[in-house]
Design an enzyme around this catalytic site. Structure first.
Site, short mmCIF file in Angstrom:
data_model
loop_
_atom_site.label_atom_id
_atom_site.label_comp_id
_atom_site.label_asym_id
_atom_site.label_seq_id
_atom_site.Cartn_x
_atom_site.Cartn_y
_atom_site.Cartn_z
CB THR A 120 -0.91 0.01 1.26
OG1 THR A 120 -1.54 1.28 1.38
CG2 THR A 120 -0.11 -0.24 2.53
CG ASP A 121 -1.15 5.02 -0.85
OD1 ASP A 121 -1.65 4.36 0.09
OD2 ASP A 121 -1.76 5.92 -1.45
CD GLU A 122 -3.05 3.74 4.77
OE1 GLU A 122 -2.72 3.67 5.96
OE2 GLU A 122 -4.22 3.75 4.38
CE1 TYR A 144 -3.15 -2.40 6.13
CE2 TYR A 144 -3.03 -0.04 5.63
CZ TYR A 144 -3.14 -1.37 5.21
OH TYR A 144 -3.23 -1.65 3.86
CE LYS A 148 -0.11 -4.46 3.13
NZ LYS A 148 -0.66 -5.75 2.63
P1 NAD Z 1 -10.05 -6.63 3.03
O1 NAD Z 1 -9.91 -6.31 4.48
O2 NAD Z 1 -11.31 -6.30 2.32
O3 NAD Z 1 -9.79 -8.20 2.82
C1 NAD Z 1 -8.77 -8.90 3.46
C2 NAD Z 1 -9.02 -10.40 3.27
O4 NAD Z 1 -7.92 -11.12 3.88
C3 NAD Z 1 -10.30 -10.91 3.93
O5 NAD Z 1 -10.99 -11.77 3.06
C4 NAD Z 1 -9.81 -11.68 5.15
O6 NAD Z 1 -10.65 -12.74 5.55
C5 NAD Z 1 -8.44 -12.18 4.64
N1 NAD Z 1 -7.51 -12.48 5.74
C6 NAD Z 1 -7.20 -11.66 6.79
N2 NAD Z 1 -6.31 -12.29 7.60
C7 NAD Z 1 -6.04 -13.50 7.03
C8 NAD Z 1 -5.18 -14.58 7.38
N3 NAD Z 1 -4.44 -14.55 8.50
N4 NAD Z 1 -5.14 -15.66 6.57
C9 NAD Z 1 -5.90 -15.70 5.44
N5 NAD Z 1 -6.75 -14.73 5.06
C10 NAD Z 1 -6.80 -13.62 5.86
O7 NAD Z 1 -8.79 -5.96 2.35
P2 NAD Z 1 -8.65 -5.18 0.95
O8 NAD Z 1 -9.05 -3.77 1.12
O9 NAD Z 1 -9.26 -5.99 -0.13
O10 NAD Z 1 -7.04 -5.20 0.80
C11 NAD Z 1 -6.38 -6.30 0.20
C12 NAD Z 1 -4.89 -6.03 0.17
O11 NAD Z 1 -4.64 -4.85 -0.56
C13 NAD Z 1 -4.28 -5.81 1.56
O12 NAD Z 1 -3.01 -6.41 1.58
C14 NAD Z 1 -4.16 -4.29 1.68
O13 NAD Z 1 -3.09 -3.94 2.53
C15 NAD Z 1 -3.89 -3.92 0.24
N6 NAD Z 1 -4.32 -2.56 -0.18
C16 NAD Z 1 -5.60 -2.15 0.05
C17 NAD Z 1 -6.00 -0.88 -0.39
C18 NAD Z 1 -7.40 -0.37 -0.20
O14 NAD Z 1 -7.68 0.78 -0.52
N7 NAD Z 1 -8.35 -1.19 0.27
C19 NAD Z 1 -5.07 -0.04 -1.03
C20 NAD Z 1 -3.76 -0.50 -1.23
C21 NAD Z 1 -3.42 -1.77 -0.81
O1 TDX Z 2 -15.69 7.20 8.93
C1 TDX Z 2 -14.68 7.65 8.37
N1 TDX Z 2 -14.50 9.01 8.30
C2 TDX Z 2 -13.41 9.59 7.73
O2 TDX Z 2 -13.29 10.82 7.68
C3 TDX Z 2 -13.67 6.80 7.79
C4 TDX Z 2 -13.82 5.31 7.85
C5 TDX Z 2 -12.59 7.40 7.21
N2 TDX Z 2 -12.44 8.75 7.18
C6 TDX Z 2 -11.25 9.34 6.52
C7 TDX Z 2 -9.92 8.76 6.97
C8 TDX Z 2 -9.10 8.85 5.71
O3 TDX Z 2 -8.52 10.14 5.59
O4 TDX Z 2 -11.38 9.00 5.13
C9 TDX Z 2 -10.09 8.66 4.57
C10 TDX Z 2 -10.15 7.24 4.03
O5 TDX Z 2 -10.26 6.38 5.14
P1 TDX Z 2 -10.31 4.78 4.96
O6 TDX Z 2 -11.39 4.42 4.01
O7 TDX Z 2 -10.31 4.18 6.33
O8 TDX Z 2 -8.93 4.51 4.20
P2 TDX Z 2 -7.41 4.83 4.57
O9 TDX Z 2 -7.21 4.97 6.02
O10 TDX Z 2 -6.94 5.95 3.69
O11 TDX Z 2 -6.72 3.43 4.11
C11 TDX Z 2 -7.15 2.76 2.88
O12 TDX Z 2 -6.24 3.01 1.84
C12 TDX Z 2 -4.99 2.40 1.89
C13 TDX Z 2 -7.30 1.27 3.11
O13 TDX Z 2 -8.18 1.03 4.20
C14 TDX Z 2 -5.98 0.61 3.35
O14 TDX Z 2 -6.14 -0.80 3.47
C15 TDX Z 2 -5.08 0.92 2.19
O15 TDX Z 2 -3.80 0.40 2.42
#
Ligand code: NAD
Ligand code: TDX
Length: 341
Positions: A120-122, A144, A148
């Site tokens: 992730t970019d985080e 988190y 990562k």
């Molecule tokens: P999500 O939370 O929706 O899904 C995570 C999945 O992993 C779930 O199905 C969960 O059951 C499974 N899981 C968790 N722990 C596990 C374990 N110990 N063994 C097997 N399975 C397990 O997550 P997402 O938003 O789809 O993110 C997927 C990946 O992409 C993550 O690695 C996250 O860091 C990365 N990512 C997410 C975002 C975003 O905006 N959501 C952005 C950049 C990178």
């Molecule tokens: O209720 C809310 N109110 C609010 O203001 C929530 C849930 C979030 N926020 C803000 C926090 C962040 O600035 O909105 C922005 C986005 O929040 P999230 O959806 O929780 O995402 P973020 O924390 O940016 O992280 C996401 O992007 C990078 C994903 O959850 C991560 O898994 C990914 O790595």
């Protein structure tokens, strides 16, 4: 090709599995998922009967289980992924994101197979100006992000020490169908549809760089097939927006789709205390993946967000089941008190 996809019942990987099964008719997908609160097999109902798909319920921390699975390559999505949960309790993040990744690296080393690690970019932390490129320092600010970043460093160490064939992608904020409604965009849509308060952290001016999940899936595929071993690729779609702007855009669109007056849902906006350690701005430079693989984002934000809003409004039964159960308990614990004020 028998592809092991970890975390396939989550948001991004369920979209990716659907993409692989249609883009690569010769591939078999093995989905290994623990089914935590975020894992949902409903996300895969339309493909679960495919002969090219196998589901295994299991934990990436379980070495013995991993050793018994047959596959040719790994694309590793599984993670604890929600920043707010990591602030409440970091431990599951360290176990899954660090120890789980280490297990997969060990298996990749033993089997001499490719591992694509989805990060992730985080991991870069927050930047006031400019863009993160692949050489930006890792400066994670939440547990988190730290977990990562740790997993990214482990991947790097296995490349350097054990010469494994691995790559890392670092993507910006995703949105689209099947995103768990604790994340900003699905939370705003579902709360708006249910006329519930929308918690906006701090001043609402934190900036995220949004990409449609389908563009992320194509980017992962491009890196898996065309990326160079040992490299890191940033993925983003040059679409920065302050949170409050997205919230207002969603509320306007939902009101319009529900036949309400302009501005009818704006009163739901509720400013709450800021997230601890809240990153101010993320912004990704995706030039390397574009140059080396030819990938480009295809979904403009306006079109992507409108489609996403329509998807959530048409799939209320999917998110109602979530928000009425375990998630609401979590939500109440975290925000309930603050929203009452
Ligand atoms: P999500 O939370 O929706 O899904 C995570 C999945 O992993 C779930 O199905 C969960 O059951 C499974 N899981 C968790 N722990 C596990 C374990 N110990 N063994 C097997 N399975 C397990 O997550 P997402 O938003 O789809 O993110 C997927 C990946 O992409 C993550 O690695 C996250 O860091 C990365 N990512 C997410 C975002 C975003 O905006 N959501 C952005 C950049 C990178
Ligand atoms: O209720 C809310 N109110 C609010 O203001 C929530 C849930 C979030 N926020 C803000 C926090 C962040 O600035 O909105 C922005 C986005 O929040 P999230 O959806 O929780 O995402 P973020 O924390 O940016 O992280 C996401 O992007 C990078 C994903 O959850 C991560 O898994 C990914 O790595």
């Amino acid at each position: 090709m028998r592809l092991l996809i970890t975390g396939g019942a989550g948001f991004i990987a369920s979209n990716y599995i659907r993409h692989v099964l249609s883009a690569h008719p010769e591939y078999h997908v093995v989905n290994l998922d623990k089914l935590t609160y975020a894992g949902n097999l409903e996300n895969l109902r339309d493909i679960e009967a495919s002969e090219r798909y196998t589901f295994i319920r299991g934990d990436i921390c379980d070495r013995e289980l991993l050793e018994g699975i047959e596959f040719d390559a790994i694309i590793h999505f599984a993670a604890e992924s929600h920043v707010d949960r990591s602030i409440l309790d970091a431990r599951p993040f360290l176990e899954t994101n660090i120890m789980g990744t280490n297990n997969l690296l060990e298996i990749a080393r033993q089997r001499e197979c490719t591992l694509l690690h989805i990060s992730t970019d985080e991991v870069y932390g927050s930047t006031a100006e400019g863009f993160f490129n692949e050489d930006s320092p890792l400066m994670p600010n939440s547990p988190y992000a730290a977990s990562k970043a740790s997993s990214d460093l482990l991947v790097r160490s296995y490349i350097e020490t054990h010469n494994i064939r691995a790559m890392i992608t670092r993507c910006s904020n995703n949105y689209g169908p099947y995103q768990f409604p604790e994340k900003l965009i699905p939370l705003v849509i579902s709360n708006a549809a249910g006329r519930k308060p929308i918690p906006v952290y701090g001043d609402g001016m934190n900036v995220r760089d949004w990409i449609h999940v389908s563009d992320h899936c194509r980017a992962v595929d491009a890196v898996f097939h065309k990326g160079s071993a040992g490299e890191v690729y940033n993925i983003g779609s040059r679409n920065e927006m302050p949170n409050i702007e997205i919230v207002k855009l969603i509320l306007e669109t939902v009101a319009e789709r529900l036949g309400l007056e302009d501005g009818a849902l704006m009163d739901l906006i509720t400013y709450v205390d800021d997230r601890k350690g809240h990153d101010r701005r993320y912004a990704i430079d995706p030039a390397k993946i574009e140059r080396e693989t030819g990938w480009k984002p295809e979904t403009a934000f306006k079109e992507g967000i409108t489609g996403t809003i329509e998807w959530y409004l048409a799939h209320e039964e999917w998110w109602q089941r979530i928000v009425s159960g375990e998630y609401m308990n979590y939500y109440n614990v975290q925000y309930g008190e603050r929203l009452k004020n």
